[in-house]
Scaffold this motif. Structure first.
Motif, PDB file in Angstrom:
ATOM      1  N   TYR A 259       0.782  -1.256   0.010  1.00  0.00           N
ATOM      2  CA  TYR A 259      -0.024   0.091  -0.004  1.00  0.00           C
ATOM      3  C   TYR A 259       0.873   1.281  -0.061  1.00  0.00           C
ATOM      4  CZ  TYR A 259      -3.796   2.948   1.573  1.00  0.00           C
ATOM      5  OH  TYR A 259      -4.805   4.010   1.576  1.00  0.00           O
ATOM      6  N   ASP A 260       2.075   1.220   0.559  1.00  0.00           N
ATOM      7  CA  ASP A 260       2.806   2.412   0.980  1.00  0.00           C
ATOM      8  C   ASP A 260       3.644   2.630  -0.434  1.00  0.00           C
ATOM      9  OD1 ASP A 260       1.984   2.861   3.643  1.00  0.00           O
ATOM     10  OD2 ASP A 260       3.681   1.868   4.286  1.00  0.00           O
ATOM     11  N   MET A 262       2.582   1.591  -3.325  1.00  0.00           N
ATOM     12  CA  MET A 262       1.517   2.397  -4.309  1.00  0.00           C
ATOM     13  C   MET A 262       1.401   3.630  -4.286  1.00  0.00           C
ATOM     14  SD  MET A 262      -1.181  -0.778  -4.123  1.00  0.00           S
ATOM     15  CE  MET A 262      -2.560   0.114  -4.498  1.00  0.00           C
ATOM     16  N   GLU A 263       1.393   4.241  -2.805  1.00  0.00           N
ATOM     17  CA  GLU A 263       1.168   5.614  -2.323  1.00  0.00           C
ATOM     18  C   GLU A 263       2.540   6.478  -2.907  1.00  0.00           C
ATOM     19  OE1 GLU A 263      -0.961   7.609   1.292  1.00  0.00           O
ATOM     20  OE2 GLU A 263       0.768   6.552   1.870  1.00  0.00           O
ATOM     21  N   ARG A 264       3.498   5.825  -2.893  1.00  0.00           N
ATOM     22  CA  ARG A 264       4.659   6.381  -3.533  1.00  0.00           C
ATOM     23  C   ARG A 264       4.846   6.621  -4.919  1.00  0.00           C
ATOM     24  NH1 ARG A 264       7.111   3.170   0.383  1.00  0.00           N
ATOM     25  NH2 ARG A 264       8.056   1.946  -0.878  1.00  0.00           N
ATOM     26  N   GLN A 308      -3.281   2.078  -7.694  1.00  0.00           N
ATOM     27  CA  GLN A 308      -2.988   3.614  -7.290  1.00  0.00           C
ATOM     28  C   GLN A 308      -4.251   4.681  -7.560  1.00  0.00           C
ATOM     29  OE1 GLN A 308       0.602   5.159  -9.077  1.00  0.00           O
ATOM     30  NE2 GLN A 308       1.734   3.255  -8.909  1.00  0.00           N
ATOM     31  N   MET A 311      -7.136   3.482  -4.478  1.00  0.00           N
ATOM     32  CA  MET A 311      -6.341   3.154  -3.311  1.00  0.00           C
ATOM     33  C   MET A 311      -6.896   4.177  -2.404  1.00  0.00           C
ATOM     34  SD  MET A 311      -2.473   4.255  -3.193  1.00  0.00           S
ATOM     35  CE  MET A 311      -2.161   3.845  -1.763  1.00  0.00           C
ATOM     36  N   ASP A 312      -7.555   5.185  -2.631  1.00  0.00           N
ATOM     37  CA  ASP A 312      -8.124   6.165  -1.332  1.00  0.00           C
ATOM     38  C   ASP A 312      -9.522   5.638  -1.076  1.00  0.00           C
ATOM     39  OD1 ASP A 312      -9.555   6.571  -3.759  1.00  0.00           O
ATOM     40  OD2 ASP A 312      -9.504   8.821  -3.525  1.00  0.00           O
ATOM     41  N   ARG A 316      -5.417   1.692   4.983  1.00  0.00           N
ATOM     42  CA  ARG A 316      -4.030   1.126   4.878  1.00  0.00           C
ATOM     43  C   ARG A 316      -4.123  -0.224   5.539  1.00  0.00           C
ATOM     44  NH1 ARG A 316       0.801   1.179   7.903  1.00  0.00           N
ATOM     45  NH2 ARG A 316       2.421   1.091   6.739  1.00  0.00           N
TER      46      ARG A 316
END
Length: 319
Positions: A259-260, A262-264, A308, A311-312, A316
């Motif tokens: 998840y992290d 993807m956030e990056r 991406q 994902m919101d 998490r």
């Protein structure tokens, strides 16, 4: 963690001491798990399972961990049979090898629930229900995520990919790979699968596999990994080789590290799956079977696509 942890709930014990005349039916449920220490999903699963059992005053549980050792798990199943537990939950280390031990539980008239990763089909007659994700569907959805991304990038007719699978002989690993390899040619028939190697559900192993892929193949457009723990291992190898920017990474079982990433913007997509839901569903399935409820043989919970782009909509992961 000790190999065996017995959780005996005081409320249930007190009711039994009173003779049980007004008490609800109490059950002892044993579980033998695959390998709690191998990744955060299995660790969180165990914690959630214990918490769910502690919240139910009518349930005692015997919690065992095979440590990834088939022989140890077979011995644990046999021990639970000797303890005459009311029901047994098994997270198989190997879906084929445990069948004779599952048959022993069946012959002892102990209902068996398989959790998370199913056993081989020839053992189905000895099992009351499977509780967990539909791993074939997960692999298929991962293939769709990969294909859709290639179409967005305009490379669906030339892309080349590699695959990092889970533990050999482990049903989840087999099914996620089968689902992916079945579906990808249907949605992106011109994508080439260059290679497939096991990462054993381990990030470091997956990183080493990916390092070898990067040496062997000059052109890699995508990586599919059987879970995000391995997927991030593959990503780390590509980052170290300065090749991550050209590669689409897709996994399954969306770990926090996935998840992290993807956030990056480093990791494209995965399949969302909760170990808490997994554990609670397994325990409830066992209770429902013991209480005579009508439980489906394949008791799946949903595992949606996460990328991406959406994902919101998802929290998490806690593991």
């Amino acid at each position: 963690m000790t190999p065996a942890t017995r959780l005996s709930l005081a409320c249930s014990t007190a009711l039994m001491a009173l003779g049980g005349a007004a008490a609800a039916q109490s059950y002892t449920i044993g579980i033998t798990q695959n390998n709690v220490g191998v990744d955060s999903y299995q660790t969180t699963y165990e914690q959630a399972f214990i918490a769910a059992a502690e919240a139910n005053p009518d349930v005692d549980v015997v919690v065992l961990d095979a440590g990834g050792d088939v022989a140890r798990q077979i011995a644990q199943i046999q021990d639970l049979v000797q303890q005459d537990v009311d029901a047994m939950i098994i997270w198989p280390t190997n879906g084929q090898a445990v069948i004779p031990a599952v048959r022993e539980a069946y012959r002892a008239e102990i209902p068996v629930i398989i959790t998370n990763s199913n056993i081989a089909e020839e053992g189905f007659d000895f099992v009351r229900s499977f509780s967990g994700p539909d791993n074939i569907t997960q692999g298929q959805r991962a293939a769709e995520i990969m294909c859709d991304r290639f179409k967005e990038k305009g490379i669906e007719d030339e892309a080349q990919i590699v695959e990092v699978t889970g533990q050999p002989g482990y049903t989840t690993a087999i099914e996620r790979s089968e689902g992916f390899q079945q579906r990808l040619p249907e949605v992106c028939p011109n994508v080439t699968l260059l290679d497939s190697q096991p990462g054993n559900w381990n990030r470091e192993d997956a990183q080493q596999v990916m390092e070898a892929f990067l040496v062997q193949y000059d052109d890699i457009d995508g990586v599919y990994s059987g879970d995000d723990n391995m997927g991030v291992g593959a990503l780390n190898a590509a980052l170290a080789a300065d090749r991550a920017g050209d590669i689409t990474f897709v996994g399954a079982t969306n770990f926090a590290v996935g998840y992290d990433a993807m956030e990056r913007g480093e990791y494209w997509g995965s399949i969302y799956q909760s170990p808490v839901d997994d554990a609670e569903a397994a325990l409830q399935t066992a209770i429902d079977v013991l209480e005579g409820e009508d439980v489906p043989f394949l008791n799946y919970f949903d595992t949606p696509k996460i990328t991406q782009e959406n994902m919101d909509e998802f929290d998490r992961p806690v593991f």
